[in-house]
Design an enzyme around this catalytic site. Structure first.
Site, short mmCIF file in Angstrom:
data_model
loop_
_atom_site.label_atom_id
_atom_site.label_comp_id
_atom_site.label_asym_id
_atom_site.label_seq_id
_atom_site.Cartn_x
_atom_site.Cartn_y
_atom_site.Cartn_z
N GLU A 43 20.93 -10.35 31.39
CA GLU A 43 20.94 -9.28 32.66
C GLU A 43 20.71 -7.81 32.12
O GLU A 43 20.32 -7.09 32.88
CB GLU A 43 22.49 -9.40 33.00
N LYS B 118 21.57 -11.12 47.40
CA LYS B 118 22.44 -10.64 48.32
C LYS B 118 22.10 -10.09 49.53
O LYS B 118 22.65 -10.50 50.51
CB LYS B 118 23.51 -9.61 47.69
N HIS C 174 18.99 -33.66 19.62
CA HIS C 174 18.74 -34.98 20.42
C HIS C 174 17.98 -34.70 21.99
O HIS C 174 18.30 -35.85 22.56
CB HIS C 174 19.88 -36.02 20.06
#
Lengths: 425, 425
Positions: free
Chosen positions: B278, B413, B299
């Site tokens: 961010e 948003k 793995h």
């Protein structure tokens, strides 16, 4: 059942590019069915939804019943493909807080001494069973955990009682675990010799732990059978998904983020990361696989995705019908300004967040692939698993690598054995 | 305390490159102290290890005691920086299975209707408290969860009892949550106005949930104070870490994987992903942050790291002394061939795996940075948190962006509010 929505890719690829790559995808899938591509010794998963051993499946169910009766906890000891599939399916299909029935704990996938020590303490006054899963039986992480757990079990139970507490999933004929199982007469299940770990979740490797979690494994297999049939037709969603990701990769989009708006899919995404990362990440090639849970991670990784380097694309899994839904209540004070949502249900808001995010990220320059899934149940999980397996095989062949080997995993092991002074055979 | 080992970078950068970039790092850190760089309104975290509100800290401890007395469960409602730090520290410092004291559940970071519905069911017969954390109080995810939880609490408890069950962390003066708190006279704690969410874990935002988990928050602050002093000197480890990652980024290494060999650090890595992703992911720039837990993920992601595209580097956290250790037992049959390790302890094997992996990946063409940490306790977590915060600020200034804003988070948003029909103010 599951739809692949490519409508948000308009600006990032042309119809001609898609048509050309779809031809490659068709050839690639043909190689899978013909067994004419690299790694064709590891195609046991292809026909497995129908060809699986029915007798073994009924023993899997019986073992799950035995364990549920004998134990409070099942410890699944396995690493990589020997646990990621089961963990993915169990997380996706069981409730968030109170799990019904047997507690399932995964071990043998870490060498953390704190984890193993805490696990011993946790188990000491409980009845528990172990399902140890390893083809060779000498995978270091798993073998260490099993040695410690088996020691505990031998102190806790008489020899004949152990038969209800140890279940071994390993090679059909040979290896360390097979020897131990034979010596103690433990019930064994098979890690198929023609199936890599990351393609093995629909075999006993995944199905025994999944059945122990109280999940209907027949329904999972039904989903795999349905997608098996759907993918027999050309222009199917596996070909399309494989084609699109290869076009994007060639254009420099070399990070793919698999996204879900349901936190219980976090382990499914980890399974997917192994499937694609281990299959394609070789010969200095491959899309780097990453995972996000939204809207949660929009508040951590969202900034990067919206405005960072433009070398990533997103594959979004939309679940249309949630397992449970809940309405947003009305509040007469409305101090939080949420009354505009009161009476709406949470899933409506969640799926609106999904659509809004696809829109915003596409505007930001991120290619968006959407997988539309009716609901998150056994059938659809079986469908999804096999869809991704086939997509991965096709995608790997288009990329020009062998999607069924993992030569690079040996490098750390060889060095570790040298440093630990492991005797050579 | 914590050492930055750069000895595995020899082939990937020259001393001259490091010296030049270290000059940039010094200038960048000077901007942090001078408040002369972009986003300097958000530097409240810099002096916080000493300048924090002592009266508030003692109220945090008292509130933790109150909650422990009144409740079985604490629900922490917050998203992004309002929960990732607390979750990271609590996971890192508490045992794997049986947690002492209060159960901590994180909510308000997802709109999943199944999660919220399952949580309601889980809480219905339990005594619980809520710590709701949001600067504005109108963050959608958190506000929805709080409205639902607050409704439950109001049915469960009398008005005066609520004072022991709701704790609000929000802006000092204004916003929806502040109004609710004032109306009900709930105890409030402050989201500092000069600190972004991702830099706020050492404030009440992180410390109240952490204290509720039974962790000694004074010791965490002591660690932050120690590193604060250590980083005052030039050529410190934050400058070095920031310099190295910018050199590597310029050379095309644009994915960084933070790695730990302790599964309990998985959430610490998620906190780190937010901090760096961010802060740096903007203006089409930034290193893509990823996380692995090893040897587990060797793995799954190991193949890609060893042999995939050579655009990634690794930052490995080594914990020298584990919280618990355990010996590998001897077995007279030795069918698993592990007797060469019997008598050795698990942590020795784990740290050998770490060294072997660094060696193998370096050979495979991956630059390796190692952070050597004496042990995983409160002090070292405080040290690590502040170390990464300062490193991130320096690194962001070198990159030429504002490491303290997150303009891209608004995009989804705005679209979502439009689609949901949220009334404009």
């Amino acid at each position: 059942m599951i739809n692949l929505n490519l409508s948000n890719l308009g600006d990032f690829l042309t119809n001609e590019e898609l048509e050309n790559m779809m031809n490659e995808a068709k050839s690639a899938q043909k190689k899978v069915y013909d067994k004419s591509g690299d790694g064709s010794d590891y195609l046991g998963w292809v026909d497995y939804p129908f060809s699986y051993d029915k007798e073994e499946l009924s023993r899997v169910k019986k073992a799950a019943t035995t364990i549920a009766r004998s134990s409070d906890v099942l410890v699944v000891a396995g690493i990589g493909g020997s646990y990621l599939g089961a963990k993915a399916v169990i997380s996706a299909l069981t409730p968030y807080f109170e799990k019904p029935g047997l507690e399932i704990i995964f071990a043998g996938n870490t060498i953390s001494s704190t984890y193993m020590s805490n696990l011993k303490d946790y188990l000491w006054d409980k009845d528990f069973s172990v399902n140890v899963i390893s083809k060779s039986g000498t995978t270091t992480e798993t073998a260490i955990a099993f040695r410690i757990l088996f020691n505990m079990l031998k102190k806790k139970y008489m020899k004949e009682e152990l038969l209800e507490h140890v279940f071994v999933t390993t090679d059909k004929e040979k290896g360390a675990l097979k020897q131990i199982a034979d010596e103690y007469e433990f019930e064994t299940f098979v890690v198929p010799s023609d199936m890599g770990g990351r393609y093995s979740v629909l075999s006993a490797v995944g199905l025994l732990p999944i059945a122990c979690a109280g999940i209907d494994i027949d329904k999972i297999l039904k989903g795999a059978q349905a997608v098996y049939n759907d993918l027999k037709k050309d222009d199917n969603i596996a070909q399309k998904y494989a084609a699109v990701r290869n076009i994007l990769y060639k254009k420099g989009y070399d990070i793919e983020i698999l996204e879900a708006y349901e936190p219980s899919l976090v382990n499914f995404n980890e399974w997917w990361k192994q499937l694609f990362g281990e299959s394609e990440g070789k010969e200095l090639k491959g899309i780097f696989p990453a995972s996000c849970i939204f809207s949660t991670d929009l508040h951590s990784m969202g900034q990067y995705i919206q405005e960072g380097r433009r070398n990533l694309f997103e594959t979004v899994m939309e679940i249309k019908e949630p397992k449970c839904n809940i309405d947003i209540p009305f509040d007469k004070n409305n101090l939080d300004n949420l009354n505009y949502l009161s009476g709406k249900d949470l899933n409506y808001v969640n799926n609106t967040a999904l659509e809004a995010t696809i829109f915003a990220h596409k505007e930001g320059g991120v290619p968006e692939i959407k997988l539309e899934i009716d609901e998150l149940d056994e059938f659809h999980i079986g469908y999804l698993v096999y869809f991704f397996e086939m997509s991965c095989a096709i995608s790997g062949y288009i990329l020009g690598i062998n999607p069924f080997n993992q030569p690079g995993v040996e490098a750390y092991k060889s060095k570790m054995f040298e440093m630990l002074g492991k005797p050579k055979k």
